[in-house]
Design a protein around this motif. Structure first.
Motif, PDB file in Angstrom:
ATOM      1  N   ILE A  22       0.866  -1.174   0.000  1.00 33.19           N
ATOM      2  CA  ILE A  22       0.000   0.000   0.000  1.00 33.19           C
ATOM      3  C   ILE A  22       0.903   1.225   0.000  1.00 33.19           C
ATOM      4  CG2 ILE A  22      -1.763   1.273   1.273  1.00 33.19           C
ATOM      5  CD1 ILE A  22      -2.501  -1.548   2.485  1.00 33.19           C
ATOM      6  N   THR A  23       0.715   2.099  -0.987  1.00 35.79           N
ATOM      7  CA  THR A  23       1.592   3.259  -1.115  1.00 35.79           C
ATOM      8  C   THR A  23       0.872   4.411  -1.801  1.00 35.79           C
ATOM      9  OG1 THR A  23       3.739   4.027  -1.919  1.00 35.79           O
ATOM     10  CG2 THR A  23       2.571   2.480  -3.329  1.00 35.79           C
ATOM     11  N   HIS A  24       1.354   5.606  -1.531  1.00 40.60           N
ATOM     12  CA  HIS A  24       0.928   6.788  -2.271  1.00 40.60           C
ATOM     13  C   HIS A  24       2.019   7.207  -3.253  1.00 40.60           C
ATOM     14  CE1 HIS A  24      -1.892   7.265   1.181  1.00 40.60           C
ATOM     15  NE2 HIS A  24      -2.689   7.556   0.172  1.00 40.60           N
ATOM     16  N   GLU A  25       3.101   6.453  -3.301  1.00 39.15           N
ATOM     17  CA  GLU A  25       4.217   6.742  -4.202  1.00 39.15           C
ATOM     18  C   GLU A  25       3.927   6.144  -5.573  1.00 39.15           C
ATOM     19  OE1 GLU A  25       6.770   8.670  -3.495  1.00 39.15           O
ATOM     20  OE2 GLU A  25       6.074   8.965  -1.440  1.00 39.15           O
ATOM     21  N   MET A  26       3.390   6.955  -6.462  1.00 40.64           N
ATOM     22  CA  MET A  26       2.941   6.470  -7.757  1.00 40.64           C
ATOM     23  C   MET A  26       4.071   5.946  -8.637  1.00 40.64           C
ATOM     24  SD  MET A  26      -0.291   6.591  -7.717  1.00 40.64           S
ATOM     25  CE  MET A  26      -0.190   6.199  -5.978  1.00 40.64           C
ATOM     26  N   GLU A  27       5.224   6.588  -8.603  1.00 40.97           N
ATOM     27  CA  GLU A  27       6.339   6.112  -9.424  1.00 40.97           C
ATOM     28  C   GLU A  27       6.785   4.727  -8.972  1.00 40.97           C
ATOM     29  OE1 GLU A  27      10.809   7.418 -10.704  1.00 40.97           O
ATOM     30  OE2 GLU A  27       9.287   8.984 -10.462  1.00 40.97           O
ATOM     31  N   PHE A  28       6.883   4.525  -7.665  1.00 39.71           N
ATOM     32  CA  PHE A  28       7.237   3.216  -7.129  1.00 39.71           C
ATOM     33  C   PHE A  28       6.201   2.173  -7.534  1.00 39.71           C
ATOM     34  CE2 PHE A  28       6.494   0.105  -3.731  1.00 39.71           C
ATOM     35  CZ  PHE A  28       7.681  -0.605  -3.818  1.00 39.71           C
ATOM     36  N   ALA A  29       4.929   2.498  -7.383  1.00 40.17           N
ATOM     37  CA  ALA A  29       3.857   1.569  -7.744  1.00 40.17           C
ATOM     38  C   ALA A  29       3.933   1.205  -9.218  1.00 40.17           C
ATOM     39  CB  ALA A  29       2.494   2.175  -7.416  1.00 40.17           C
ATOM     40  N   HIS A  30       4.194   2.174 -10.055  1.00 38.55           N
ATOM     41  CA  HIS A  30       4.286   1.931 -11.499  1.00 38.55           C
ATOM     42  C   HIS A  30       5.438   0.979 -11.825  1.00 38.55           C
ATOM     43  CE1 HIS A  30       5.045   2.886 -15.784  1.00 38.55           C
ATOM     44  NE2 HIS A  30       3.732   2.943 -15.806  1.00 38.55           N
ATOM     45  N   SER A  59      -6.761   6.416 -17.406  1.00 36.22           N
ATOM     46  CA  SER A  59      -7.940   5.941 -16.696  1.00 36.22           C
ATOM     47  C   SER A  59      -9.165   6.726 -17.141  1.00 36.22           C
ATOM     48  CB  SER A  59      -7.737   6.116 -15.192  1.00 36.22           C
ATOM     49  OG  SER A  59      -8.939   5.898 -14.507  1.00 36.22           O
ATOM     50  N   ARG A  60     -10.328   6.102 -17.089  1.00 40.66           N
ATOM     51  CA  ARG A  60     -11.584   6.804 -17.400  1.00 40.66           C
ATOM     52  C   ARG A  60     -12.190   7.457 -16.154  1.00 40.66           C
ATOM     53  NH1 ARG A  60     -11.789   1.991 -20.347  1.00 40.66           N
ATOM     54  NH2 ARG A  60     -12.899   1.023 -18.634  1.00 40.66           N
ATOM     55  N   ASN A  61     -11.681   7.111 -14.983  1.00 40.95           N
ATOM     56  CA  ASN A  61     -12.187   7.638 -13.725  1.00 40.95           C
ATOM     57  C   ASN A  61     -11.606   9.038 -13.479  1.00 40.95           C
ATOM     58  OD1 ASN A  61     -11.973   8.173 -10.751  1.00 40.95           O
ATOM     59  ND2 ASN A  61     -13.122   6.249 -10.650  1.00 40.95           N
ATOM     60  N   GLU A  62     -12.471  10.052 -13.345  1.00 42.37           N
ATOM     61  CA  GLU A  62     -12.004  11.436 -13.195  1.00 42.37           C
ATOM     62  C   GLU A  62     -11.159  11.643 -11.940  1.00 42.37           C
ATOM     63  OE1 GLU A  62     -14.964  14.480 -13.644  1.00 42.37           O
ATOM     64  OE2 GLU A  62     -15.884  13.424 -15.326  1.00 42.37           O
ATOM     65  N   ARG A  63     -11.567  11.042 -10.809  1.00 45.81           N
ATOM     66  CA  ARG A  63     -10.793  11.194  -9.567  1.00 45.81           C
ATOM     67  C   ARG A  63      -9.430  10.536  -9.711  1.00 45.81           C
ATOM     68  NH1 ARG A  63     -12.840  12.733  -4.700  1.00 45.81           N
ATOM     69  NH2 ARG A  63     -11.678  11.120  -3.603  1.00 45.81           N
ATOM     70  N   LEU A  64      -9.383   9.407 -10.385  1.00 46.11           N
ATOM     71  CA  LEU A  64      -8.117   8.716 -10.604  1.00 46.11           C
ATOM     72  C   LEU A  64      -7.217   9.537 -11.535  1.00 46.11           C
ATOM     73  CD1 LEU A  64      -6.479   6.202 -10.003  1.00 46.11           C
ATOM     74  CD2 LEU A  64      -7.691   5.040 -11.843  1.00 46.11           C
ATOM     75  N   GLN A  65      -7.766  10.100 -12.584  1.00 49.23           N
ATOM     76  CA  GLN A  65      -6.992  10.962 -13.485  1.00 49.23           C
ATOM     77  C   GLN A  65      -6.404  12.134 -12.720  1.00 49.23           C
ATOM     78  OE1 GLN A  65      -9.640  12.200 -16.575  1.00 49.23           O
ATOM     79  NE2 GLN A  65      -9.629  10.209 -17.602  1.00 49.23           N
ATOM     80  N   TRP A 123      -5.756  12.314  -9.499  1.00 56.07           N
ATOM     81  CA  TRP A 123      -4.729  11.804  -8.589  1.00 56.07           C
ATOM     82  C   TRP A 123      -3.431  11.544  -9.340  1.00 56.07           C
ATOM     83  CZ3 TRP A 123      -3.618  11.435  -3.644  1.00 56.07           C
ATOM     84  CH2 TRP A 123      -2.657  10.528  -3.231  1.00 56.07           C
ATOM     85  N   TYR A 124      -3.505  10.818 -10.465  1.00 59.14           N
ATOM     86  CA  TYR A 124      -2.298  10.494 -11.230  1.00 59.14           C
ATOM     87  C   TYR A 124      -1.629  11.736 -11.804  1.00 59.14           C
ATOM     88  CZ  TYR A 124      -3.396   5.486 -11.198  1.00 59.14           C
ATOM     89  OH  TYR A 124      -3.642   4.198 -10.830  1.00 59.14           O
ATOM     90  N   SER A 125      -2.408  12.730 -12.186  1.00 61.02           N
ATOM     91  CA  SER A 125      -1.825  13.929 -12.797  1.00 61.02           C
ATOM     92  C   SER A 125      -0.895  14.664 -11.841  1.00 61.02           C
ATOM     93  CB  SER A 125      -2.918  14.859 -13.297  1.00 61.02           C
ATOM     94  OG  SER A 125      -3.603  15.458 -12.204  1.00 61.02           O
TER      95      SER A 125
END
Length: 62
Positions: A14-22, A49-55, A57-59
């Motif tokens: 479980i992480t908020h580190e998107m680069e690590f997760a990728h 992603s098609r999910n607006e909240r996910l987009q 977050w990733y941005s």
């Protein structure tokens, strides 16, 4: 992590580190308010992603 993966051991990280997760994940699950909002491969989820909240977050991490 690197020791367990070659042995076929399942890991849940479980992480908020998107680069690590990728880099590290075979599958990504994005949870929103305690529910699974989307799941898929890192390429699929980070690629568009098609999910607006996910987009949104990733941005923040691109």
């Amino acid at each position: 992590m690197e020791v367990l993966s070659p042995e076929g051991m399942t890991q849940i990280i479980i992480t908020h580190e998107m680069e690590f997760a990728h880099r590290a994940a075979d599958r990504i699950i994005f949870m929103d308010r305690g529910s699974i909002a989307e799941a898929g491969t890192p390429e699929d989820k980070f690629g568009g992603s098609r999910n607006e909240r996910l987009q949104s977050w990733y941005s923040r991490f691109r």
